[in-house]
Write a protein that holds these residues in place. Structure first.
Motif, PDB file in Angstrom:
ATOM      1  N   VAL A  30      18.365 134.369  71.712  1.00 20.29           N
ATOM      2  CA  VAL A  30      18.440 133.069  72.386  1.00 20.29           C
ATOM      3  C   VAL A  30      17.400 132.111  71.795  1.00 20.29           C
ATOM      4  O   VAL A  30      17.710 130.949  71.506  1.00 20.29           O
ATOM      5  CB  VAL A  30      18.264 133.222  73.919  1.00 20.29           C
ATOM      6  N   ASP A  31      16.180 132.600  71.585  1.00 23.23           N
ATOM      7  CA  ASP A  31      15.137 131.775  70.953  1.00 23.23           C
ATOM      8  C   ASP A  31      15.579 131.311  69.574  1.00 23.23           C
ATOM      9  O   ASP A  31      15.431 130.138  69.225  1.00 23.23           O
ATOM     10  CB  ASP A  31      13.827 132.559  70.815  1.00 23.23           C
ATOM     11  N   ALA A  32      16.121 132.218  68.790  1.00 22.52           N
ATOM     12  CA  ALA A  32      16.562 131.885  67.430  1.00 22.52           C
ATOM     13  C   ALA A  32      17.724 130.900  67.456  1.00 22.52           C
ATOM     14  O   ALA A  32      17.763 129.957  66.652  1.00 22.52           O
ATOM     15  CB  ALA A  32      16.960 133.155  66.682  1.00 22.52           C
ATOM     16  N   LEU A  33      18.668 131.077  68.369  1.00 20.08           N
ATOM     17  CA  LEU A  33      19.803 130.168  68.488  1.00 20.08           C
ATOM     18  C   LEU A  33      19.332 128.742  68.750  1.00 20.08           C
ATOM     19  O   LEU A  33      19.726 127.807  68.059  1.00 20.08           O
ATOM     20  CB  LEU A  33      20.743 130.626  69.612  1.00 20.08           C
ATOM     21  N   PHE A  34      18.458 128.579  69.748  1.00 13.56           N
ATOM     22  CA  PHE A  34      17.996 127.233  70.084  1.00 13.56           C
ATOM     23  C   PHE A  34      17.101 126.651  68.994  1.00 13.56           C
ATOM     24  O   PHE A  34      17.122 125.438  68.774  1.00 13.56           O
ATOM     25  CB  PHE A  34      17.315 127.207  71.446  1.00 13.56           C
ATOM     26  N   ALA A  35      16.349 127.484  68.296  1.00 11.30           N
ATOM     27  CA  ALA A  35      15.526 126.990  67.192  1.00 11.30           C
ATOM     28  C   ALA A  35      16.407 126.451  66.062  1.00 11.30           C
ATOM     29  O   ALA A  35      16.142 125.379  65.499  1.00 11.30           O
ATOM     30  CB  ALA A  35      14.613 128.102  66.670  1.00 11.30           C
ATOM     31  N   VAL A  36      17.476 127.165  65.740  1.00 10.48           N
ATOM     32  CA  VAL A  36      18.394 126.733  64.682  1.00 10.48           C
ATOM     33  C   VAL A  36      19.134 125.464  65.100  1.00 10.48           C
ATOM     34  O   VAL A  36      19.267 124.522  64.312  1.00 10.48           O
ATOM     35  CB  VAL A  36      19.388 127.868  64.323  1.00 10.48           C
ATOM     36  N   VAL A  37      19.596 125.407  66.344  1.00  7.31           N
ATOM     37  CA  VAL A  37      20.292 124.217  66.831  1.00  7.31           C
ATOM     38  C   VAL A  37      19.349 123.015  66.791  1.00  7.31           C
ATOM     39  O   VAL A  37      19.705 121.955  66.276  1.00  7.31           O
ATOM     40  CB  VAL A  37      20.856 124.439  68.259  1.00  7.31           C
ATOM     41  N   ALA A  38      18.137 123.166  67.314  1.00  3.13           N
ATOM     42  CA  ALA A  38      17.178 122.054  67.346  1.00  3.13           C
ATOM     43  C   ALA A  38      16.834 121.573  65.944  1.00  3.13           C
ATOM     44  O   ALA A  38      16.788 120.363  65.689  1.00  3.13           O
ATOM     45  CB  ALA A  38      15.910 122.476  68.088  1.00  3.13           C
ATOM     46  N   LYS A  39      16.606 122.492  65.015  1.00  5.18           N
ATOM     47  CA  LYS A  39      16.255 122.122  63.643  1.00  5.18           C
ATOM     48  C   LYS A  39      17.389 121.337  62.991  1.00  5.18           C
ATOM     49  O   LYS A  39      17.170 120.276  62.403  1.00  5.18           O
ATOM     50  CB  LYS A  39      15.943 123.370  62.819  1.00  5.18           C
ATOM     51  N   ASN A  40      18.595 121.835  63.096  1.00  8.25           N
ATOM     52  CA  ASN A  40      19.734 121.188  62.442  1.00  8.25           C
ATOM     53  C   ASN A  40      20.109 119.859  63.081  1.00  8.25           C
ATOM     54  O   ASN A  40      20.381 118.885  62.384  1.00  8.25           O
ATOM     55  CB  ASN A  40      20.935 122.132  62.405  1.00  8.25           C
ATOM     56  N   VAL A  41      20.128 119.792  64.401  1.00  8.72           N
ATOM     57  CA  VAL A  41      20.451 118.533  65.072  1.00  8.72           C
ATOM     58  C   VAL A  41      19.365 117.505  64.769  1.00  8.72           C
ATOM     59  O   VAL A  41      19.654 116.335  64.526  1.00  8.72           O
ATOM     60  CB  VAL A  41      20.649 118.738  66.590  1.00  8.72           C
ATOM     61  N   GLY A  42      18.120 117.935  64.743  1.00  9.47           N
ATOM     62  CA  GLY A  42      17.016 117.045  64.404  1.00  9.47           C
ATOM     63  C   GLY A  42      17.145 116.458  63.013  1.00  9.47           C
ATOM     64  O   GLY A  42      16.725 115.329  62.756  1.00  9.47           O
ATOM     65  N   GLU A  43      17.745 117.213  62.104  1.00  9.60           N
ATOM     66  CA  GLU A  43      17.965 116.749  60.726  1.00  9.60           C
ATOM     67  C   GLU A  43      19.243 115.930  60.591  1.00  9.60           C
ATOM     68  O   GLU A  43      19.563 115.451  59.517  1.00  9.60           O
ATOM     69  CB  GLU A  43      18.022 117.950  59.771  1.00  9.60           C
ATOM     70  N   GLY A  44      20.004 115.800  61.681  1.00  5.19           N
ATOM     71  CA  GLY A  44      21.223 114.998  61.643  1.00  5.19           C
ATOM     72  C   GLY A  44      22.500 115.780  61.388  1.00  5.19           C
ATOM     73  O   GLY A  44      23.557 115.191  61.204  1.00  5.19           O
ATOM     74  N   THR A  45      22.424 117.094  61.389  1.00  6.05           N
ATOM     75  CA  THR A  45      23.600 117.937  61.181  1.00  6.05           C
ATOM     76  C   THR A  45      24.261 118.222  62.529  1.00  6.05           C
ATOM     77  O   THR A  45      23.598 118.599  63.486  1.00  6.05           O
ATOM     78  CB  THR A  45      23.194 119.285  60.537  1.00  6.05           C
ATOM     79  N   LYS A  46      25.578 118.041  62.593  1.00  7.43           N
ATOM     80  CA  LYS A  46      26.312 118.367  63.812  1.00  7.43           C
ATOM     81  C   LYS A  46      26.489 119.875  63.878  1.00  7.43           C
ATOM     82  O   LYS A  46      26.878 120.514  62.903  1.00  7.43           O
ATOM     83  CB  LYS A  46      27.679 117.680  63.816  1.00  7.43           C
ATOM     84  N   VAL A  47      26.170 120.469  65.024  1.00  2.62           N
ATOM     85  CA  VAL A  47      26.307 121.914  65.225  1.00  2.62           C
ATOM     86  C   VAL A  47      27.454 122.131  66.204  1.00  2.62           C
ATOM     87  O   VAL A  47      27.449 121.587  67.306  1.00  2.62           O
ATOM     88  CB  VAL A  47      25.004 122.522  65.789  1.00  2.62           C
ATOM     89  N   THR A  48      28.447 122.919  65.783  1.00  2.00           N
ATOM     90  CA  THR A  48      29.628 123.153  66.610  1.00  2.00           C
ATOM     91  C   THR A  48      29.919 124.642  66.716  1.00  2.00           C
ATOM     92  O   THR A  48      29.917 125.350  65.714  1.00  2.00           O
ATOM     93  CB  THR A  48      30.859 122.454  65.994  1.00  2.00           C
ATOM     94  N   ILE A  49      30.164 125.090  67.919  1.00  2.00           N
ATOM     95  CA  ILE A  49      30.701 126.427  68.160  1.00  2.00           C
ATOM     96  C   ILE A  49      32.117 126.157  68.656  1.00  2.00           C
ATOM     97  O   ILE A  49      32.311 125.788  69.819  1.00  2.00           O
ATOM     98  CB  ILE A  49      29.864 127.207  69.193  1.00  2.00           C
ATOM     99  N   PRO A  50      33.122 126.266  67.755  1.00  2.00           N
ATOM    100  CA  PRO A  50      34.483 125.837  68.072  1.00  2.00           C
ATOM    101  C   PRO A  50      34.999 126.401  69.398  1.00  2.00           C
ATOM    102  O   PRO A  50      34.904 127.590  69.667  1.00  2.00           O
ATOM    103  CB  PRO A  50      35.308 126.353  66.896  1.00  2.00           C
ATOM    104  N   GLY A  51      35.524 125.501  70.211  1.00  2.00           N
ATOM    105  CA  GLY A  51      36.082 125.873  71.497  1.00  2.00           C
ATOM    106  C   GLY A  51      35.063 125.920  72.613  1.00  2.00           C
ATOM    107  O   GLY A  51      35.428 125.942  73.781  1.00  2.00           O
ATOM    108  N   TRP A  52      33.771 125.931  72.289  1.00  2.00           N
ATOM    109  CA  TRP A  52      32.756 126.095  73.316  1.00  2.00           C
ATOM    110  C   TRP A  52      31.858 124.884  73.499  1.00  2.00           C
ATOM    111  O   TRP A  52      31.777 124.338  74.591  1.00  2.00           O
ATOM    112  CB  TRP A  52      31.911 127.339  73.054  1.00  2.00           C
ATOM    113  N   ILE A  53      31.145 124.465  72.456  1.00  2.00           N
ATOM    114  CA  ILE A  53      30.158 123.397  72.624  1.00  2.00           C
ATOM    115  C   ILE A  53      29.811 122.781  71.272  1.00  2.00           C
ATOM    116  O   ILE A  53      29.945 123.432  70.231  1.00  2.00           O
ATOM    117  CB  ILE A  53      28.887 123.939  73.325  1.00  2.00           C
ATOM    118  N   SER A  54      29.391 121.526  71.308  1.00  2.00           N
ATOM    119  CA  SER A  54      28.919 120.883  70.081  1.00  2.00           C
ATOM    120  C   SER A  54      27.695 120.041  70.401  1.00  2.00           C
ATOM    121  O   SER A  54      27.543 119.533  71.531  1.00  2.00           O
ATOM    122  CB  SER A  54      30.010 120.015  69.454  1.00  2.00           C
ATOM    123  N   PHE A  55      26.798 119.925  69.436  1.00  2.00           N
ATOM    124  CA  PHE A  55      25.572 119.152  69.553  1.00  2.00           C
ATOM    125  C   PHE A  55      25.539 118.176  68.383  1.00  2.00           C
ATOM    126  O   PHE A  55      25.786 118.573  67.247  1.00  2.00           O
ATOM    127  CB  PHE A  55      24.336 120.055  69.451  1.00  2.00           C
TER     128      PHE A  55
END
Length: 95
Positions: A30-55
């Protein structure tokens, strides 16, 4: 609004029980998931888990607002924000 809530500790315990993994292992994931999401979204990359959620990182332009107490105009600075969208599977789960 929801009458129930699930905090992080309860989420980790539930995922550990469902997956057969230890709570420490699930907590690390869970820590690693949120760290990767935060890093990528912060850099402007859209993060998508198809069918579930996108940031997605969004930008709000500078604009003029009003002080609600005095009615005086004031400048609101430009800022970045995050848009979170629910996917089809998540939407179907709440119907």
């Amino acid at each position: 609004m929801a009458d129930k809530s699930l905090n992080r500790t309860e989420l980790v315990a539930a995922v550990a029980s469902e997956s057969g993994q230890s709570q420490a292992a699930v907590n690390g994931v869970v820590d690693a998931l949120f760290a990767v999401v935060a890093k990528n979204v912060g850099e402007g990359t859209k993060v998508t888990i198809p069918g579930w959620i996108s940031f997605e990182k969004t930008h709000r332009a500078a604009r003029t607002g009003r002080n609600p107490q005095t009615g005086e105009p004031l400048e609101i600075a430009a800022s970045d924000s995050v848009k979170v969208g629910a996917g089809s599977k998540l939407k179907a789960a709440v119907k």
